[in-house]
Scaffold this active site. Structure first.
Site, PDB file in Angstrom:
ATOM      1  N   GLU A 128       1.324  10.949  -8.734  1.00 31.56           N
ATOM      2  CA  GLU A 128       2.000  11.071  -7.442  1.00 31.56           C
ATOM      3  C   GLU A 128       3.450  10.691  -7.700  1.00 31.56           C
ATOM      4  O   GLU A 128       3.772   9.532  -7.917  1.00 31.56           O
ATOM      5  CB  GLU A 128       1.344  10.156  -6.408  1.00 31.56           C
ATOM      6  CG  GLU A 128       1.657  10.552  -4.980  1.00 31.56           C
ATOM      7  CD  GLU A 128       3.030  10.067  -4.541  1.00 31.56           C
ATOM      8  OE1 GLU A 128       3.999  10.873  -4.616  1.00 31.56           O
ATOM      9  OE2 GLU A 128       3.152   8.912  -4.142  1.00 31.56           O
ATOM     10  N   CYS A 170       7.953   7.786  -0.741  1.00 32.91           N
ATOM     11  CA  CYS A 170       7.913   9.154  -1.276  1.00 32.91           C
ATOM     12  C   CYS A 170       8.019  10.203  -0.181  1.00 32.91           C
ATOM     13  O   CYS A 170       8.422  11.343  -0.448  1.00 32.91           O
ATOM     14  CB  CYS A 170       6.617   9.361  -2.052  1.00 32.91           C
ATOM     15  SG  CYS A 170       6.445   8.267  -3.464  1.00 32.91           S
TER      16      CYS A 170
END
Length: 479
Positions: A247, A285
């Site tokens: 990720e 993120c």
């Protein structure tokens, strides 16, 4: 200040090379631990490999009870845990409390998933040659997991490695971020209370340069990494024969569509975008970074957004009223400052913000930034918004896709057809309709395309990543 132990095969220990953690806001020491020695790292990996068969055979009720225990104990120690997150990470206390609440939910959800992780029954007599046959398809652990976690969510992103591993019966070795190891060590204390077999978990504070040995170790066949793109790419290259999930973040975009046009609509979107561009000082993120606004709404929307950003309070993250805290370090704030200054030199207008103070950088809105400026093309990971006018919704979707990343996007629209068009057009892992791209439910699949990584987090999705199917075929069965 007492040094916190870390955990080797479930046991609290101390290593060497003292690691002092400093508060990002004012630089004071907030905690200490030690680095794991090479011998302790070897002991942790050897124990994980040795216990793998036993862990995979643990009854569902044992795994679920351990996860329920961690969830319950986190809730009981919520205030202490939130204050520790704020101390080592610098996020405002109210957002640290939210992170603890999410981790409580993550472990609870994992306990529920552990109880229903049962497999599928398939009849095979759909073909005459398979009459009397039936298949049971179950998922079994690939083996011990290496979880490498970042600084920005020092509890919940550790939870997203640990909880799915325990739910499927896979041992896990966690390497927390060097800047924020203390919360992971507190979580280790709670795991140690569960009575899980020795070796099922280890939490090892290590400098990043020593992670390469863990990544390469064949006894850890699964690597789950959350962090920067270049490091994630290096992890993938270093472990071509392993099952690697990454990720890697993004530069998340929000789109204000043509139909999102009332005063109430625009005010709502402005406040949501202002909040979730800055809620972790932009160090998320899926923090909003790029905003694309339909041209005939732009002049009405921009002042609302600037006003909403100006209302955010920047300051001491321990203050309950603070909205935006510092970045993780002065160096991180200096990098954000340099990218904004670079965009301004190239023609961007700083509508609000733009003046760094130590490790703090104020919520900042840019307009007119060139398409190739770093604030548009890279992940700023700071409290910076870039607002751009577009001719129509299709142009906005194309602009969202004009990125090396593809994690999540937010689309402000009331129309179902536009929502489905966005889901079809946008090359991202998730499309959030009627809200910012920063929305995440911890049970849903979470991950992206392109430079945003491979695989999916979210409890059940990670459980699938940590396991592989095994088929049992029974013969001579009357179905």
């Amino acid at each position: 200040m007492q040094s916190r132990p870390f955990f080797v095969a479930g046991r609290p220990v101390h290593g060497d090379g003292e690691l002092t953690v400093h508060h990002p806001y004012d630089g004071r020491a907030v905690g200490r631990t030690t680095h794991a020695t090479p011998e302790q790292v070897e002991a942790a990996v050897a124990a994980a490999a040795a216990v793998a068969t036993e862990a995979a055979a643990l009854p569902a009720h044992v795994r679920a009870a351990a996860l329920d225990h961690v969830s319950r104990r986190l809730a009981e120690r919520a205030d202490e845990t939130a204050r520790l997150i704020t101390a080592e990470n610098g996020k405002p206390l109210k957002w640290a409390r939210a992170e603890v609440g999410r981790a409580v939910s993550t472990f609870r959800w994992a306990a529920e998933e552990a109880r229903r992780f049962t497999g599928d029954l398939q009849r095979l007599d759909t073909d005459p040659t398979a009459t009397g046959r039936i298949a049971l398809v179950r998922r079994v652990p690939r083996g011990p997991v290496l979880g490498i976690t970042p600084f920005n969510f020092p509890l919940n992103l550790v939870a997203h490695k640990v909880a799915p591993a325990l739910a499927v019966g896979a041992p896990i070795v966690v390497k927390p971020a060097p800047a924020t190891p203390l919360t992971a060590l507190l979580l280790g204390e709670l795991l140690a209370e569960t009575g899980l077999p020795e070796g099922v978990f280890s939490v090892l504070p290590l400098p990043n340069e020593r992670a390469a040995g863990l990544v390469a170790d064949p006894r850890l066949p699964v690597v789950s990494f959350t962090g920067s793109g270049p490091v994630g790419a290096a992890v993938r290259r270093a472990a071509p024969e392993k099952h690697v999930t990454l990720e890697l973040g993004g530069n998340a975009a929000a789109v204000i569509c043509e139909d999102w046009n009332t005063d109430e609509d625009l005010t709502y979107a402005a406040h949501r975008i202002a909040t979730f561009a800055n809620y972790q000082a932009g160090q998320s993120c899926i923090a909003v970074q790029r905003v694309y606004v339909h041209e005939w709404l732009y002049d009405a929307f921009l002042p609302r957004l600037v006003a909403a950003v100006e209302q955010l309070r920047l300051g001491d993250p321990a203050d309950e009223t603070t909205d935006v805290g510092p970045l993780i370090s002065v160096q991180a704030a200096e990098r954000v400052e340099s990218w904004v200054d670079e965009a301004a030199v190239a023609g961007a207008t700083i509508e609000v913000g733009g003046r760094r103070d130590g490790s703090s950088y104020p919520p900042t809105v840019l307009t007119g930034a060139p398409a190739d400026a770093k604030v548009n093309t890279e992940e700023v990971f700071g409290p910076v918004l870039v607002v751009t006018r577009v001719a129509h919704d299709r142009a906005a979707f194309a602009a969202v896709n004009d990125s090396a990343y593809g994690l999540q996007a937010g689309v402000f629209t009331h129309r179902v057809d536009v929502a489905f068009a966005a889901a079809r057009a946008l090359d991202v892992g998730g499309v959030i309709v009627g809200d910012v791209p920063s929305y995440r439910a911890d049970q849903m699949p979470y991950g992206g395309t392109k430079g945003s990584g491979v695989g999916r987090e979210g409890v059940r999705s990670a459980m699938d990543d940590y396991t592989e199917p095994r088929v049992l075929v029974l013969t001579g069965v009357q179905v």
